[in-house]
Design a protein around this motif. Structure first.
Motif, PDB file in Angstrom:
ATOM      1  N   GLY A 100      -0.980  31.368  25.745  1.00 44.58           N
ATOM      2  CA  GLY A 100       0.110  30.657  25.312  1.00 44.58           C
ATOM      3  C   GLY A 100       1.045  30.750  26.428  1.00 44.58           C
ATOM      4  O   GLY A 100       1.718  29.533  26.787  1.00 44.58           O
ATOM      5  N   TYR A 101       1.442  31.823  26.795  1.00 48.08           N
ATOM      6  CA  TYR A 101       2.550  31.699  27.797  1.00 48.08           C
ATOM      7  C   TYR A 101       2.322  31.399  29.254  1.00 48.08           C
ATOM      8  O   TYR A 101       3.106  30.635  29.935  1.00 48.08           O
ATOM      9  N   LEU A 102       1.053  31.660  29.487  1.00 48.25           N
ATOM     10  CA  LEU A 102       0.429  31.043  30.994  1.00 48.25           C
ATOM     11  C   LEU A 102       0.471  29.554  31.012  1.00 48.25           C
ATOM     12  O   LEU A 102       1.040  28.994  31.524  1.00 48.25           O
ATOM     13  N   LEU A 103       0.002  28.930  29.875  1.00 49.57           N
ATOM     14  CA  LEU A 103      -0.036  27.518  29.763  1.00 49.57           C
ATOM     15  C   LEU A 103       1.370  26.949  29.576  1.00 49.57           C
ATOM     16  O   LEU A 103       1.661  25.701  30.283  1.00 49.57           O
ATOM     17  N   ALA A 104       2.165  27.822  29.046  1.00 49.05           N
ATOM     18  CA  ALA A 104       3.706  27.070  28.854  1.00 49.05           C
ATOM     19  C   ALA A 104       4.299  27.187  30.194  1.00 49.05           C
ATOM     20  O   ALA A 104       5.155  26.102  30.702  1.00 49.05           O
ATOM     21  N   PHE A 105       4.154  28.403  31.036  1.00 49.78           N
ATOM     22  CA  PHE A 105       4.978  27.976  32.292  1.00 49.78           C
ATOM     23  C   PHE A 105       4.175  27.212  33.356  1.00 49.78           C
ATOM     24  O   PHE A 105       4.647  26.683  34.052  1.00 49.78           O
ATOM     25  N   GLY A 106       2.773  27.188  33.019  1.00 49.71           N
ATOM     26  CA  GLY A 106       2.116  26.111  34.040  1.00 49.71           C
ATOM     27  C   GLY A 106       2.379  24.591  33.537  1.00 49.71           C
ATOM     28  O   GLY A 106       2.736  23.870  34.730  1.00 49.71           O
ATOM     29  N   MET A 107       2.593  24.367  32.394  1.00 51.12           N
ATOM     30  CA  MET A 107       2.961  23.133  32.209  1.00 51.12           C
ATOM     31  C   MET A 107       4.527  22.815  32.518  1.00 51.12           C
ATOM     32  O   MET A 107       4.815  21.744  32.740  1.00 51.12           O
ATOM     33  N   LEU A 108       5.534  23.531  32.262  1.00 44.73           N
ATOM     34  CA  LEU A 108       6.836  23.551  32.708  1.00 44.73           C
ATOM     35  C   LEU A 108       6.649  23.343  34.455  1.00 44.73           C
ATOM     36  O   LEU A 108       7.611  22.405  34.797  1.00 44.73           O
ATOM     37  N   ALA A 109       5.922  24.060  35.158  1.00 45.95           N
ATOM     38  CA  ALA A 109       5.936  23.897  36.352  1.00 45.95           C
ATOM     39  C   ALA A 109       5.401  22.252  36.815  1.00 45.95           C
ATOM     40  O   ALA A 109       5.953  21.718  37.724  1.00 45.95           O
ATOM     41  N   LEU A 110       4.419  21.880  36.071  1.00 44.53           N
ATOM     42  CA  LEU A 110       4.061  20.522  36.444  1.00 44.53           C
ATOM     43  C   LEU A 110       5.158  19.487  35.940  1.00 44.53           C
ATOM     44  O   LEU A 110       5.159  18.370  36.420  1.00 44.53           O
ATOM     45  N   THR A 111       5.715  19.910  34.766  1.00 44.49           N
ATOM     46  CA  THR A 111       6.906  19.136  34.429  1.00 44.49           C
ATOM     47  C   THR A 111       8.045  18.855  35.446  1.00 44.49           C
ATOM     48  O   THR A 111       8.339  17.654  35.656  1.00 44.49           O
ATOM     49  N   LEU A 112       8.283  19.842  36.103  1.00 42.77           N
ATOM     50  CA  LEU A 112       9.368  19.918  37.050  1.00 42.77           C
ATOM     51  C   LEU A 112       8.859  19.373  38.379  1.00 42.77           C
ATOM     52  O   LEU A 112       9.413  18.520  39.276  1.00 42.77           O
ATOM     53  N   ALA A 113       7.506  19.438  38.801  1.00 39.14           N
ATOM     54  CA  ALA A 113       6.731  18.715  39.688  1.00 39.14           C
ATOM     55  C   ALA A 113       6.785  17.345  39.505  1.00 39.14           C
ATOM     56  O   ALA A 113       6.710  16.676  40.507  1.00 39.14           O
ATOM     57  N   GLU A 114       6.659  16.713  38.487  1.00 30.35           N
ATOM     58  CA  GLU A 114       6.674  15.496  38.207  1.00 30.35           C
ATOM     59  C   GLU A 114       7.960  14.870  38.282  1.00 30.35           C
ATOM     60  O   GLU A 114       8.351  13.615  38.177  1.00 30.35           O
ATOM     61  N   GLY A 115       9.127  15.631  38.486  1.00 30.18           N
ATOM     62  CA  GLY A 115      10.576  15.217  39.044  1.00 30.18           C
ATOM     63  C   GLY A 115      11.568  15.277  37.752  1.00 30.18           C
ATOM     64  O   GLY A 115      12.834  14.885  38.077  1.00 30.18           O
ATOM     65  N   MET A 116      11.070  15.858  36.807  1.00 30.61           N
ATOM     66  CA  MET A 116      12.104  16.147  35.658  1.00 30.61           C
ATOM     67  C   MET A 116      13.186  17.042  36.263  1.00 30.61           C
ATOM     68  O   MET A 116      12.753  18.182  36.776  1.00 30.61           O
ATOM     69  N   PRO A 117      14.414  17.089  36.390  1.00 28.01           N
ATOM     70  CA  PRO A 117      15.543  18.157  36.912  1.00 28.01           C
ATOM     71  C   PRO A 117      15.278  19.292  36.034  1.00 28.01           C
ATOM     72  O   PRO A 117      15.184  19.228  34.785  1.00 28.01           O
ATOM     73  N   VAL A 118      15.424  20.449  36.648  1.00 25.63           N
ATOM     74  CA  VAL A 118      15.159  21.959  36.112  1.00 25.63           C
ATOM     75  C   VAL A 118      16.401  21.963  34.860  1.00 25.63           C
ATOM     76  O   VAL A 118      15.892  22.677  33.823  1.00 25.63           O
ATOM     77  N   GLY A 119      17.430  21.416  35.190  1.00 24.93           N
ATOM     78  CA  GLY A 119      18.529  21.764  34.033  1.00 24.93           C
ATOM     79  C   GLY A 119      18.029  21.089  32.630  1.00 24.93           C
ATOM     80  O   GLY A 119      18.151  21.640  31.403  1.00 24.93           O
ATOM     81  N   ILE A 120      17.344  19.867  32.765  1.00 23.87           N
ATOM     82  CA  ILE A 120      16.996  19.231  31.683  1.00 23.87           C
ATOM     83  C   ILE A 120      15.741  19.804  31.076  1.00 23.87           C
ATOM     84  O   ILE A 120      15.717  19.932  29.619  1.00 23.87           O
TER      85      ILE A 120
END
Length: 108
Positions: free
Chosen positions: A38-58
């Motif tokens: 769960g935690y590995l997938l969560a951080f991996g998906m968060l990393a992909l979210t940021l890689a797609e351009g969503m600002p980190v604060g958002i």
């Protein structure tokens, strides 16, 4: 796609946290694997979210706020953890703060 990644990150983080709670302080070893996944997938998906351009604060604000809210509700359902009106007010306050951050980012 960034919103899909973020949704998966949120669900995975909540699942990891619920698994952690079910592990009873790691005394029930069977829950260690779903916790880690769960935690590995969560951080991996968060990393992909940021890689797609969503600002980190958002991204982090939404991830954290949704994680807190969903975790509190699910923990109440699964483990009969407390969920008082004051806790609910705190969740609403967190959500309001995230909304203000997102609205502020839109004006940038």
């Amino acid at each position: 796609m960034q919103w899909v990644y973020l949704a998966i990150a949120i669900v995975s983080e909540v699942a990891g946290t619920m698994s952690l709670r079910a592990s009873d302080g790691f005394r029930k070893a069977v829950w260690l694997i779903p916790t880690a996944i769960g935690y590995l997938l969560a951080f991996g998906m968060l990393a992909l979210t940021l890689a797609e351009g969503m600002p980190v604060g958002i991204a982090y604000g939404i991830w954290a706020a949704c994680g807190v809210a969903i975790t509190a509700v699910v923990a109440k359902i699964l483990f009969d953890d407390p969920l008082t009106w004051l806790m609910g007010l705190g969740i609403v306050t967190i959500a309001g703060g995230v909304l203000i951050i997102e609205l502020g980012a839109a004006h940038h």
